[in-house]
Design an enzyme around this catalytic site. Structure first.
Site, PDB file in Angstrom:
ATOM      1  N   HIS A 264       0.904  -1.271   0.074  1.00 43.24           N
ATOM      2  CA  HIS A 264      -0.355  -0.126  -0.050  1.00 43.24           C
ATOM      3  C   HIS A 264       0.411   1.266  -0.199  1.00 43.24           C
ATOM      4  O   HIS A 264       1.781   1.913   1.420  1.00 43.24           O
ATOM      5  CB  HIS A 264      -0.746  -0.004   1.120  1.00 43.24           C
ATOM      6  CG  HIS A 264      -1.398   1.028   1.633  1.00 43.24           C
ATOM      7  ND1 HIS A 264      -2.879   1.141   2.350  1.00 43.24           N
ATOM      8  CD2 HIS A 264      -2.268   2.168   0.372  1.00 43.24           C
ATOM      9  CE1 HIS A 264      -3.335   2.076   2.029  1.00 43.24           C
ATOM     10  NE2 HIS A 264      -2.943   2.911   1.340  1.00 43.24           N
TER      11      HIS A 264
ATOM     12  N   ARG B 131       0.935   4.563   0.902  1.00 41.57           N
ATOM     13  CA  ARG B 131       0.094   5.587   1.098  1.00 41.57           C
ATOM     14  C   ARG B 131       0.591   7.111   0.913  1.00 41.57           C
ATOM     15  O   ARG B 131       1.454   7.292   1.010  1.00 41.57           O
ATOM     16  CB  ARG B 131       0.166   5.504   2.680  1.00 41.57           C
ATOM     17  CG  ARG B 131      -0.251   4.198   3.490  1.00 41.57           C
ATOM     18  CD  ARG B 131      -0.558   4.373   4.914  1.00 41.57           C
ATOM     19  NE  ARG B 131      -1.775   5.358   5.449  1.00 41.57           N
ATOM     20  CZ  ARG B 131      -2.972   4.846   5.689  1.00 41.57           C
ATOM     21  NH1 ARG B 131      -3.146   2.836   5.873  1.00 41.57           N
ATOM     22  NH2 ARG B 131      -3.797   5.171   6.384  1.00 41.57           N
TER      23      ARG B 131
ATOM     24  N   ARG C 298       4.098   6.926   4.979  1.00 38.62           N
ATOM     25  CA  ARG C 298       4.146   6.056   6.235  1.00 38.62           C
ATOM     26  C   ARG C 298       5.024   4.439   6.061  1.00 38.62           C
ATOM     27  O   ARG C 298       5.732   4.630   6.863  1.00 38.62           O
ATOM     28  CB  ARG C 298       3.262   5.636   7.603  1.00 38.62           C
ATOM     29  CG  ARG C 298       2.479   5.104   6.906  1.00 38.62           C
ATOM     30  CD  ARG C 298       0.709   4.652   7.950  1.00 38.62           C
ATOM     31  NE  ARG C 298       0.643   6.224   8.073  1.00 38.62           N
ATOM     32  CZ  ARG C 298      -0.676   6.293   8.466  1.00 38.62           C
ATOM     33  NH1 ARG C 298      -1.670   4.224   9.301  1.00 38.62           N
ATOM     34  NH2 ARG C 298      -1.912   6.633   8.487  1.00 38.62           N
TER      35      ARG C 298
ATOM     36  N   GLU D 172     -12.678  -6.781  -3.411  1.00 38.18           N
ATOM     37  CA  GLU D 172     -12.233  -7.155  -2.540  1.00 38.18           C
ATOM     38  C   GLU D 172     -12.775  -7.035  -1.514  1.00 38.18           C
ATOM     39  O   GLU D 172     -12.960  -6.218  -0.505  1.00 38.18           O
ATOM     40  CB  GLU D 172     -10.837  -7.139  -1.996  1.00 38.18           C
ATOM     41  CG  GLU D 172     -10.093  -7.333  -0.646  1.00 38.18           C
ATOM     42  CD  GLU D 172      -8.469  -7.114  -0.650  1.00 38.18           C
ATOM     43  OE1 GLU D 172      -7.697  -7.346  -1.954  1.00 38.18           O
ATOM     44  OE2 GLU D 172      -7.566  -7.253   0.415  1.00 38.18           O
TER      45      GLU D 172
END
Ligand code: PXP
Length: 252
Positions: free
Chosen positions: A54, A56, A60, A162
């Site tokens: 992911h 982001r 992070r 999903e």
């Protein structure tokens, strides 16, 4: 006369391993360790079918350089989770991973909370889906087990849903676990009947994965936190292998 009984073989179940938390540990010190690409290769050795990350908006954990290195070096499909922003769409269109999962993203959240609201965001999502699909990327959306949302996703031309298993994974009483599992099963079958591919993930661990993995129409599970946590004690390759075996056991 011999009576031939045909047995419906269950579909195989792919394991997508989310390695975001390897990058979380690396970012804690800002150096190079632990190595995200090395982790990807250990996950593949353990039996990962797909690598999931992911990117982001606040970077992070996974960084832009990670996704490029992973795409170049892993040799299995890369599933990029992303928010529906123009920045992320541009990155995905130039990277061209095999799959993108559009997720809701809120800066203050610890992890993805709740599914995407495709009904409320339909107009914003249309150009995003079109741009990704034009690059031949398989687009999925991360949805709660809510048939109205699934129907709109299908109408938007999305091939894959999903299902968010977060609520299921948080239940503690048997009644509520079964209720959540029934909701997931019902929505998975609904999506399948609409001709969609069905994936699931979030909060799955070595204990609770069996119920979700037993839903026959689900083709892929994306699992991160529990595998990375187990890897601290037993190594990543083994942690992935153990999860892989759980998936196989559910389909026997
Ligand atoms: N699927 C999606 C869409 C996610 O956002 C996440 C978390 O990044 C996962 C699966 C994996 O969740 P977990 O880390 O709880 O296994």
């Amino acid at each position: 006369m011999t009576c031939v009984v045909s047995v419906m073989k269950s579909k195989s179940l792919r394991l997508g391993v989310n390695i975001d938390h390897v990058a979380t540990v690396r970012q804690a010190r800002g150096g190079q360790q632990p190595d995200v690409v090395g982790a990807a290769h250990a996950a593949i050795k353990g039996g990962a079918d797909i690598l999931t990350v992911h990117l982001r908006e606040d970077r992070r954990h996974i960084q832009d350089a990670d996704i490029h290195m992973l795409k170049r070096s892993i040799g299995i499909p890369l599933n990029l989770e992303l928010a529906a922003t123009s920045e992320m769409v541009n990155i995905a269109c130039s990277l061209r991973p095999q799959a993108c999962c559009i997720v809701p993203e809120r800066r203050a959240e610890v992890t993805t909370e709740g599914g995407l609201d495709v009904i409320g965001l339909a107009d914003q999502l249309k150009p995003v889906i079109e741009a990704l699909q034009n690059k031949l990327i398989e687009v999925s959306v991360f949805l709660d087990p809510d048939n109205k949302q699934i129907k709109v996703a299908q109408e938007l031309g999305i091939s894959t849903v999903e299902l968010h298993t977060g609520r299921y994974s948080l239940q503690t009483s048997k009644t509520l676990v079964n209720q959540s599992l029934n909701e997931l099963t019902e929505s998975a079958n609904f999506a399948n009947q609409l001709g969609m591919h069905v994936h699931a993930g979030h909060g799955l661990d070595y204990e609770n994965v069996f119920g979700v993995a037993s839903i026959e129409v689900i083709e892929e599970l994306n699992i991160g936190h529990s595998i990375i946590a187990a890897a601290l004690f037993e190594g990543l390759e083994n942690a992935v292998l153990r999860m892989r075996n759980k998936l196989l056991a559910a389909r026997e």
